[in-house]
Scaffold this motif. Structure first.
Motif, PDB file in Angstrom:
ATOM      1  N   ASP A  82      -3.150  -8.112  10.240  1.00  6.88           N
ATOM      2  CA  ASP A  82      -4.730  -8.825  10.403  1.00  6.88           C
ATOM      3  C   ASP A  82      -5.362  -8.085  11.781  1.00  6.88           C
ATOM      4  OD1 ASP A  82      -4.375 -10.555   8.651  1.00  6.88           O
ATOM      5  OD2 ASP A  82      -2.823 -11.718   9.416  1.00  6.88           O
ATOM      6  N   ARG A  83      -4.772  -7.342  12.338  1.00  4.88           N
ATOM      7  CA  ARG A  83      -5.116  -6.731  13.602  1.00  4.88           C
ATOM      8  C   ARG A  83      -6.341  -5.532  13.394  1.00  4.88           C
ATOM      9  NH1 ARG A  83      -2.166  -5.455  17.124  1.00  4.88           N
ATOM     10  NH2 ARG A  83      -3.307  -5.563  19.252  1.00  4.88           N
ATOM     11  N   SER A  84      -5.997  -4.725  11.875  1.00  6.70           N
ATOM     12  CA  SER A  84      -6.344  -3.967  11.420  1.00  6.70           C
ATOM     13  C   SER A  84      -5.294  -2.330  11.635  1.00  6.70           C
ATOM     14  CB  SER A  84      -7.417  -3.098  11.799  1.00  6.70           C
ATOM     15  OG  SER A  84      -9.018  -4.361  10.969  1.00  6.70           O
ATOM     16  N   ASP A  85      -3.828  -2.699  12.486  1.00  3.00           N
ATOM     17  CA  ASP A  85      -2.831  -1.664  12.717  1.00  3.00           C
ATOM     18  C   ASP A  85      -2.204  -1.546  11.846  1.00  3.00           C
ATOM     19  OD1 ASP A  85      -1.288  -0.084  14.125  1.00  3.00           O
ATOM     20  OD2 ASP A  85      -1.740  -1.294  16.277  1.00  3.00           O
ATOM     21  N   GLN A  86      -2.090  -1.114  10.080  1.00  5.97           N
ATOM     22  CA  GLN A  86      -1.296  -0.819   9.191  1.00  5.97           C
ATOM     23  C   GLN A  86      -0.305  -0.198   9.539  1.00  5.97           C
ATOM     24  OE1 GLN A  86      -2.741   0.199   5.373  1.00  5.97           O
ATOM     25  NE2 GLN A  86      -4.813  -0.126   7.072  1.00  5.97           N
ATOM     26  N   ARG A  87      -0.119   0.983  10.331  1.00  5.67           N
ATOM     27  CA  ARG A  87       1.004   1.557  10.548  1.00  5.67           C
ATOM     28  C   ARG A  87       2.072   1.418  11.765  1.00  5.67           C
ATOM     29  NH1 ARG A  87      -0.058   7.419  13.654  1.00  5.67           N
ATOM     30  NH2 ARG A  87       1.891   8.182  14.012  1.00  5.67           N
ATOM     31  N   ASP A  88       1.417   0.143  12.891  1.00  8.84           N
ATOM     32  CA  ASP A  88       2.600  -0.672  13.858  1.00  8.84           C
ATOM     33  C   ASP A  88       3.089  -1.387  13.047  1.00  8.84           C
ATOM     34  OD1 ASP A  88       3.486  -0.381  16.628  1.00  8.84           O
ATOM     35  OD2 ASP A  88       1.906  -2.038  16.808  1.00  8.84           O
ATOM     36  N   SER A  89       2.650  -1.866  12.055  1.00  5.98           N
ATOM     37  CA  SER A  89       2.745  -3.591  10.972  1.00  5.98           C
ATOM     38  C   SER A  89       4.345  -3.064  10.597  1.00  5.98           C
ATOM     39  CB  SER A  89       2.105  -4.264  10.131  1.00  5.98           C
ATOM     40  OG  SER A  89       3.100  -4.527   9.012  1.00  5.98           O
ATOM     41  N   HIS A  90       3.796  -1.070   9.473  1.00  2.00           N
ATOM     42  CA  HIS A  90       4.622  -0.978   9.053  1.00  2.00           C
ATOM     43  C   HIS A  90       5.940  -0.603  10.183  1.00  2.00           C
ATOM     44  CE1 HIS A  90       3.749  -0.144   5.034  1.00  2.00           C
ATOM     45  NE2 HIS A  90       2.495   0.288   5.756  1.00  2.00           N
ATOM     46  N   GLY A  91       5.876  -0.398  11.553  1.00  2.00           N
ATOM     47  CA  GLY A  91       7.022  -0.105  12.008  1.00  2.00           C
ATOM     48  C   GLY A  91       8.002  -0.667  12.531  1.00  2.00           C
ATOM     49  N   TRP A  92       7.188  -2.568  13.077  1.00  2.00           N
ATOM     50  CA  TRP A  92       7.736  -3.135  13.166  1.00  2.00           C
ATOM     51  C   TRP A  92       8.865  -4.024  11.543  1.00  2.00           C
ATOM     52  CZ3 TRP A  92       9.182  -4.847  17.778  1.00  2.00           C
ATOM     53  CH2 TRP A  92       7.679  -4.476  18.399  1.00  2.00           C
TER      54      TRP A  92
END
Length: 300
Positions: A82-92
């Motif tokens: 929702d913050r346009s941070d797909q890469r960080d989402s994958h990491g978490w």
């Protein structure tokens, strides 16, 4: 994230009760709050989680702590797109899945995998989403659970997106069957539950992608009837589905009108990430004068 990953090898559970409480507070979702606000409120709990994971503790307490770690880091992962941070989402999500495996809780692992599947699904990688959803469904087992229902629903959307209509419809039927047998805890309106509203949101997307607009409109109406007023994101996504259905039904001007109206009402905090992606997808599918109108709205 890296520090939590590094700490997943032994710790003390002195603060587990506090972390359990924190997980309970955060699992209810955004409740109308912008994603950045929710993450800010979680920061202190993430610091404590990292600290506690770095201490030695008994095996039983360690399993509970790992389960809590999977839940909290999974919640952080949910917010990132929702913050346009797909890469960080994958990491978490990778962190959440690792913690779930350490805990030995297959339902928690299934939940993390199913929620993870929604990231590639929403951002143009449906085959990867179908793979994650299939793994989630396998981990969830045969008993009705929120994770099993979510995995089936996400799989329906992913299969629809890759053009497997029959597979998508079978997964819709599976999701409906599981949802009918969920108890109150499993159907709770939290990020760990599978409430009826979310069920209809997922099926709206599946039918919208399949071009089955009559069923999609029915699911949208059912979801909106269950949607609480602060649910800015949910309402906007359902309305965007309706706009896409209008385009499918041969009304491109009406589709553009609806999409532009949605965007103009949308608070600034929600104008990145998934909603922008959906609006851009619709824009590219519209012919003639309807095409640039959405582009102009997105540029404001």
């Amino acid at each position: 994230m890296e520090l939590i990953n590094a700490a997943l090898t032994g710790s003390d559970a002195d603060d587990l009760a506090h972390l359990d409480g924190a997980f309970e507070r955060h699992r209810g979702g955004c409740r109308g709050r912008p994603p950045t606000v929710v993450l800010t409120q979680m920061r202190d709990d993430l610091d404590l989680l990292r600290d506690v994971l770095g201490r030695p503790c008994a095996a039983a307490a360690r399993a509970d702590l790992a389960r809590t770690a999977a839940g909290i880091t999974g919640l952080v992962a949910i917010i990132q797109p929702d913050r346009s941070d797909q890469r960080d989402s994958h990491g978490w999500f990778t962190t959440a899945e690792r913690a779930a495996r350490e805990s030995g809780d297959r339902q928690t692992l299934a939940w993390a995998l199913a929620r993870h599947a929604m990231v590639p699904l929403n951002y143009g990688a449906p085959k990867a989403a179908a793979d994650l959803a299939g793994r989630a469904r396998a981990e969830a087992g045969q008993s009705p659970s929120a994770a099993a229902a979510l995995a089936a629903a996400v799989n329906a959307r992913a299969l629809a997106a890759i053009g497997d209509q029959q597979g998508a419809l079978r997964s819709v039927a599976t999701a409906r069957l599981i949802a009918e047998h969920l108890d109150g805890t499993q159907a709770a309106d939290t990020w760990f539950g599978y409430p009826a509203q979310n069920h209809h949101v997922h099926l709206s997307q599946a039918f919208t992608i399949l071009g089955r607009t009559r069923e999609a409109y029915t699911e949208q109406e059912a979801a909106l009837a269950l949607t609480r007023s602060p649910s800015v994101m949910t309402r906007a996504l359902l309305e965007m589905d309706a706009a896409i259905c209008l385009r499918t039904d041969g009304a491109p001007a009406a589709a553009a009108d609806k999409a532009v109206a949605i965007w103009k009402r949308l608070p600034e905090a929600y104008r990145d990430g998934l909603l922008r992606t959906r609006a851009e997808t619709l824009r590219q599918a519209l012919p003639g004068a309807a095409h640039p109108r959405i582009g102009e709205a997105l540029a404001t």
